[in-house]
Enzyme design. Structure first.
Site, PDB file in Angstrom:
ATOM      1  CD  GLU A  62      -2.905  -1.415   2.257  1.00 31.18           C
ATOM      2  OE1 GLU A  62      -2.917  -0.733   3.249  1.00 31.18           O
ATOM      3  OE2 GLU A  62      -3.485  -2.581   2.341  1.00 31.18           O
ATOM      4  CG  ASN A  77      -0.512  -6.834  -1.656  1.00 35.06           C
ATOM      5  OD1 ASN A  77      -1.094  -7.235  -2.505  1.00 35.06           O
ATOM      6  ND2 ASN A  77      -1.105  -6.938  -0.359  1.00 35.06           N
ATOM      7  CG  HIS A 126      -9.786  -5.602   0.472  1.00 32.69           C
ATOM      8  ND1 HIS A 126     -10.202  -6.592   1.257  1.00 32.69           N
ATOM      9  CD2 HIS A 126      -8.616  -5.418   0.588  1.00 32.69           C
ATOM     10  CE1 HIS A 126      -9.333  -7.243   1.839  1.00 32.69           C
ATOM     11  NE2 HIS A 126      -7.964  -6.450   1.447  1.00 32.69           N
ATOM     12  CD  GLU A 140      -4.641  -7.923   1.401  1.00 33.58           C
ATOM     13  OE1 GLU A 140      -5.714  -6.933   1.779  1.00 33.58           O
ATOM     14  OE2 GLU A 140      -3.585  -7.619   1.638  1.00 33.58           O
ATOM     15  CG  ASP A 150     -12.756  -8.738   1.455  1.00 36.80           C
ATOM     16  OD1 ASP A 150     -12.739  -7.765   0.721  1.00 36.80           O
ATOM     17  OD2 ASP A 150     -12.414  -8.883   2.605  1.00 36.80           O
TER      18      ASP A 150
HETATM   19  O1  9MR Z   1      -7.705  -8.259   7.977  1.00 36.53           O
HETATM   20  C1  9MR Z   1      -6.689  -7.342   8.794  1.00 36.53           C
HETATM   21  C2  9MR Z   1      -7.397  -7.025   9.991  1.00 36.53           C
HETATM   22  O2  9MR Z   1      -7.530  -7.993  11.050  1.00 36.53           O
HETATM   23  C3  9MR Z   1      -6.410  -5.833  10.964  1.00 36.53           C
HETATM   24  O3  9MR Z   1      -7.139  -5.542  11.925  1.00 36.53           O
HETATM   25  C4  9MR Z   1      -6.158  -4.732   9.897  1.00 36.53           C
HETATM   26  C5  9MR Z   1      -5.225  -3.857  10.530  1.00 36.53           C
HETATM   27  O4  9MR Z   1      -4.715  -2.932   9.599  1.00 36.53           O
HETATM   28  O5  9MR Z   1      -5.535  -5.318   8.607  1.00 36.53           O
HETATM   29  C6  9MR Z   1      -6.447  -6.397   8.014  1.00 36.53           C
HETATM   30  O6  9MR Z   1      -5.722  -6.791   6.774  1.00 36.53           O
HETATM   31  C7  9MR Z   1      -5.354  -5.810   5.687  1.00 36.53           C
HETATM   32  C8  9MR Z   1      -4.316  -6.202   5.202  1.00 36.53           C
HETATM   33  O7  9MR Z   1      -3.048  -6.644   5.991  1.00 36.53           O
HETATM   34  C9  9MR Z   1      -3.681  -5.224   3.977  1.00 36.53           C
HETATM   35  N1  9MR Z   1      -4.680  -4.930   3.174  1.00 36.53           N
HETATM   36  C10 9MR Z   1      -5.939  -4.321   3.909  1.00 36.53           C
HETATM   37  C11 9MR Z   1      -6.422  -5.333   4.761  1.00 36.53           C
HETATM   38  C12 9MR Z   1      -7.666  -5.097   5.286  1.00 36.53           C
HETATM   39  O8  9MR Z   1      -7.659  -3.959   6.047  1.00 36.53           O
END
Ligand code: 9MR
Length: 312
Positions: A125, A166, A202, A231, A233
């Site tokens: 990111e 990513n 997402h 990732e 969803d």
């Molecule tokens: O799914 C993850 C969640 O449990 C955490 O609280 C969150 C914190 O930043 O991160 C989520 O996963 C993220 C991933 O690591 C990077 N891309 C976005 C995902 C969703 O926020």
């Protein structure tokens, strides 16, 4: 899904959380049987693995790794350098110390799993929506050079691992995905070891499907890098009705079809598999039900869509 994916040499994955992995048999059963690659949803992030400088903790990461190996699965590493879930001690370092800490973190984490984790999200990111660089503490202190440095450190720590950049909102062709394309092209031209692009995926049905996804995957493939959907969803408004779940299934089908159509797109990972454990409702109030299994571990139309695409 797993058998069909393996028959075609494809990786079908899920993110895993350590809590339900310890506590729920249904979670373990589906995770172990339906997928051939897993990603740690949180357990390999910096705040988990190096909460204090130089003091590493691999308990959660090893739990994921051990589960995967016990089930004959591979692991996609997530993530080494990010602006979230990174401890304050890192964020407060001066430039030289931050660069050293980053290299040491990558060296230690990637080195520990060298030969066992074949791909890593090295940076996560790094862009804004408009295609500029995200003004993170990494960028503020080190400028863009932190990205090349991170990839070089990862390559040194495991020369055989596939190294990915990513991001989210890079499914279609837009300012952000074009910035990613340009950066990957430029850095590879400079010999920086970037092997792979991660498109998070997402999605929400309220925004429409990114119909140029396949074209976007193809342009990255044409740069000579692999592409992974990392990732996926697809959130809907909750409570979800049958129409929404049917539309959601078409999104899942369209994503996997786009990936399967490009030979360099070798992996599709869903960000968790059950609506019982998903980040979505906490972040988007009123939305959820984003995954292929419902709260009771029953497969939804989205599961059938992924399954049928892999079987087809
Ligand atoms: O799914 C993850 C969640 O449990 C955490 O609280 C969150 C914190 O930043 O991160 C989520 O996963 C993220 C991933 O690591 C990077 N891309 C976005 C995902 C969703 O926020």
């Amino acid at each position: 899904m797993r058998d069909h994916a393996e028959a075609r040499g494809f990786l079908i994955g899920t993110a895993l959380a350590t809590g339900p992995l310890s506590g729920e048999a249904s979670y373990r059963d589906i995770a172990g049987s339906e997928f051939n690659v897993v990603t740690a949803e949180n357990a390999m992030k910096w705040d988990a693995t190096e909460p204090q400088q130089g003091q590493f903790n691999f308990s959660g990461a090893d739990q994921i790794m051990d589960f995967a190996e016990a089930n004959g699965q591979t692991v996609h590493g997530h993530t080494l350098v990010w602006h979230n879930q990174t401890p304050g001690w890192v964020q407060n370092l001066d430039a030289n110390a931050m660069r050293t800490a980053m290299r040491n973190h990558i060296d230690t984490v990637v080195g520990r799993y060298a030969g066992r984790i074949p791909s890593w999200d090295v940076v996560n990111e790094v862009f804004n929506e408009n295609g500029g660089m995200r003004d993170s503490f990494w960028y503020q202190r080190l400028g863009e050079s932190y990205i090349a440095d991170a990839f070089r450190a990862a390559r040194a720590a495991d020369p055989n691992a596939e190294l990915c950049i990513n991001d989210y909102n890079v499914e279609g062709i837009n300012a952000k995905s074009t910035a990613m394309y340009n950066l990957v092209s430029r850095l590879r031209g400079q010999g920086v070891p970037i092997d792979c692009v991660g498109i998070q995926g997402h999605l929400s049905i309220q925004y429409g499907f990114p119909n140029d996804l396949r074209q976007n995957i193809q342009r990255f493939a044409d740069l000579g890098v692999d592409v992974k959907i990392t990732e996926l969803d697809v959130r809907v408004s909750t409570p979800a009705d049958a129409n929404e779940l049917a539309t959601q299934a078409t999104y899942y089908r369209n994503v996997i079809d786009a990936c399967l159509a490009v030979s360099r797109c070798d992996q599709l990972t869903v960000w968790g598999f059950t609506d019982k454990h998903s980040w979505v409702p906490d972040t988007f109030p009123g939305e959820g039900a984003a995954l292929p299994y419902d709260q009771n571990y029953q497969p939804k139309p989205a599961y059938q869509a992924l399954h049928d695409a892999l079987a087809g």
